[in-house]
Design a protein around this motif. Structure first.
Motif, mmCIF file in Angstrom:
data_model
loop_
_atom_site.group_PDB
_atom_site.id
_atom_site.type_symbol
_atom_site.label_atom_id
_atom_site.label_comp_id
_atom_site.label_asym_id
_atom_site.label_seq_id
_atom_site.Cartn_x
_atom_site.Cartn_y
_atom_site.Cartn_z
ATOM 1 N N ASN A 98 -23.997 -3.558 -11.276
ATOM 2 C CA ASN A 98 -22.915 -4.507 -11.557
ATOM 3 C C ASN A 98 -21.574 -3.971 -11.049
ATOM 4 N N LEU A 99 -21.322 -2.689 -11.334
ATOM 5 C CA LEU A 99 -20.049 -2.087 -10.918
ATOM 6 C C LEU A 99 -19.940 -2.044 -9.395
ATOM 7 N N LYS A 100 -21.032 -1.668 -8.734
ATOM 8 C CA LYS A 100 -20.994 -1.600 -7.261
ATOM 9 C C LYS A 100 -20.722 -2.979 -6.647
ATOM 10 N N LEU A 101 -21.257 -4.028 -7.296
ATOM 11 C CA LEU A 101 -21.009 -5.391 -6.796
ATOM 12 C C LEU A 101 -19.528 -5.759 -6.896
ATOM 13 N N GLY A 102 -18.836 -5.155 -7.864
ATOM 14 C CA GLY A 102 -17.397 -5.409 -7.990
ATOM 15 C C GLY A 102 -16.602 -4.937 -6.781
ATOM 16 N N ALA A 103 -17.178 -4.009 -6.027
ATOM 17 C CA ALA A 103 -16.488 -3.449 -4.847
ATOM 18 C C ALA A 103 -16.998 -4.064 -3.552
ATOM 19 N N TYR A 104 -17.632 -5.245 -3.626
ATOM 20 C CA TYR A 104 -18.285 -5.791 -2.422
ATOM 21 C C TYR A 104 -17.312 -6.121 -1.290
ATOM 22 N N ILE A 112 -14.505 3.945 -2.955
ATOM 23 C CA ILE A 112 -15.323 3.254 -3.962
ATOM 24 C C ILE A 112 -15.839 4.256 -5.000
ATOM 25 N N GLU A 113 -16.278 5.416 -4.520
ATOM 26 C CA GLU A 113 -16.770 6.455 -5.444
ATOM 27 C C GLU A 113 -15.648 6.940 -6.366
ATOM 28 N N GLU A 114 -14.448 7.078 -5.801
ATOM 29 C CA GLU A 114 -13.291 7.487 -6.612
ATOM 30 C C GLU A 114 -13.001 6.447 -7.699
ATOM 31 N N THR A 115 -13.026 5.172 -7.293
ATOM 32 C CA THR A 115 -12.763 4.101 -8.263
ATOM 33 C C THR A 115 -13.835 4.088 -9.347
ATOM 34 N N ARG A 149 -16.079 -3.943 -13.673
ATOM 35 C CA ARG A 149 -16.501 -4.558 -12.403
ATOM 36 C C ARG A 149 -15.292 -5.140 -11.659
ATOM 37 N N ALA A 150 -14.400 -5.796 -12.400
ATOM 38 C CA ALA A 150 -13.194 -6.358 -11.780
ATOM 39 C C ALA A 150 -12.306 -5.253 -11.210
ATOM 40 N N LEU A 151 -12.205 -4.138 -11.935
ATOM 41 C CA LEU A 151 -11.347 -3.027 -11.479
ATOM 42 C C LEU A 151 -11.908 -2.336 -10.231
ATOM 43 N N MET A 152 -13.207 -2.496 -9.972
ATOM 44 C CA MET A 152 -13.818 -1.863 -8.797
ATOM 45 C C MET A 152 -13.257 -2.410 -7.484
ATOM 46 N N SER A 153 -12.668 -3.593 -7.530
ATOM 47 C CA SER A 153 -12.083 -4.152 -6.297
ATOM 48 C C SER A 153 -10.661 -3.643 -6.057
ATOM 49 N N ARG A 154 -10.195 -2.771 -6.962
ATOM 50 C CA ARG A 154 -8.817 -2.249 -6.916
ATOM 51 C C ARG A 154 -7.784 -3.374 -6.847
ATOM 52 N N PRO A 155 -7.802 -4.278 -7.824
ATOM 53 C CA PRO A 155 -6.902 -5.437 -7.756
ATOM 54 C C PRO A 155 -5.446 -5.060 -8.003
#
Length: 236
Positions: A98-104, A112-115, A149-155
């Motif tokens: 789920n988290l990885k999908l947030g960075a799609y 991405i790994e840092e986030t 998951r939302a934060l994985m996109s670095r919004p």
């Protein structure tokens, strides 16, 4: 210049007008609360901002760019993330998936790994349960996963729809602490929340929505002390 500006927004569901010429703005670094009763139009506004609903009139300006007609999947890559009502995690996938999908929308593997590390630091329970199927998490854990998951996109801005819904009072406090820490780390927040007292306690400013209209706005601390707000939304 406002980070996000909503101008004269009108939204219809068939013949029914759900949003009636709403205008407001969110400045960089703020937590803005949008409060109102069920059916006031709060979720509709978020869906329109993020491209899930097309308005009949009006515009959505994000960092100086008109994004009114930009498709939802492209809005994420512009720096906007949406944590939907009801969490909407991918129930059959693991927490990690789920988290990885947030960075799609991202291609920077190291970034991405840092986030991911940052998300695990903010939500230790997600790291503990990273291999667990998301559908088996508790409601509070699913809310944390939706936020992570939302934060994985670095919004640059995160839109949250009813993050406290269905949670115990202790978990509600925890979720709101996290929202404050997300804001303190530099992400602007637009918060839709039926728990008006909690929302106003962490927001800088707030807008009150009634049947598709903004009927009041101002500093959250001032609205918290307003008698009409206290009676209508704070149960006092």
């Amino acid at each position: 210049m406002a980070m996000l500006e909503i101008k004269d927004l009108e939204v219809y569901y068939g013949m029914i007008q759900a949003i009636k010429g709403v205008s407001f703005q969110v400045n960089e670094g703020e937590i803005i609360a949008l409060i109102g009763a069920n059916g006031a139009g709060k979720t509709t506004i978020l869906h329109t901002i993020t491209g899930l609903i097309a308005p009949k009139k009006g515009s959505v300006i994000f960092e100086g760019k008109d994004i009114t007609k930009v498709p939802a999947h492209k809005i994420v890559s512009l720096g906007m993330a949406h944590v939907p009502e009801g969490r909407r995690v991918f129930a059959q996938l693991t927490v990690y998936q789920n988290l990885k999908l947030g960075a799609y929308t991202r291609s920077d593997k190291n970034g991405i790994e840092e986030t991911l590390k940052e998300v695990y630091k903010r939500f230790p329970r997600l790291e503990e349960r990273k291999n667990q199927i998301a559908g088996t998490l508790s409601g509070g854990e699913q809310q944390m996963l939706a936020m992570g998951r939302a934060l994985m996109s670095r919004p640059r801005i995160i839109l949250m729809d009813e993050p406290s819904m269905g949670l115990s009072p202790i978990l509600v406090n925890e979720i709101f602490d996290i929202i404050q820490s997300v804001s303190a780390a530099g992400t602007t927040v637009l918060l839709v929340e039926q728990n008006a007292k909690k929302a106003l306690s962490i927001a800088d400013r707030a807008y009150v929505l009634e049947t598709g209209n903004i009927v009041m706005s101002g500093e959250a601390s001032v609205l918290m002390d307003d008698d009409s707000i206290r009676k209508a939304y704070l149960g006092e």
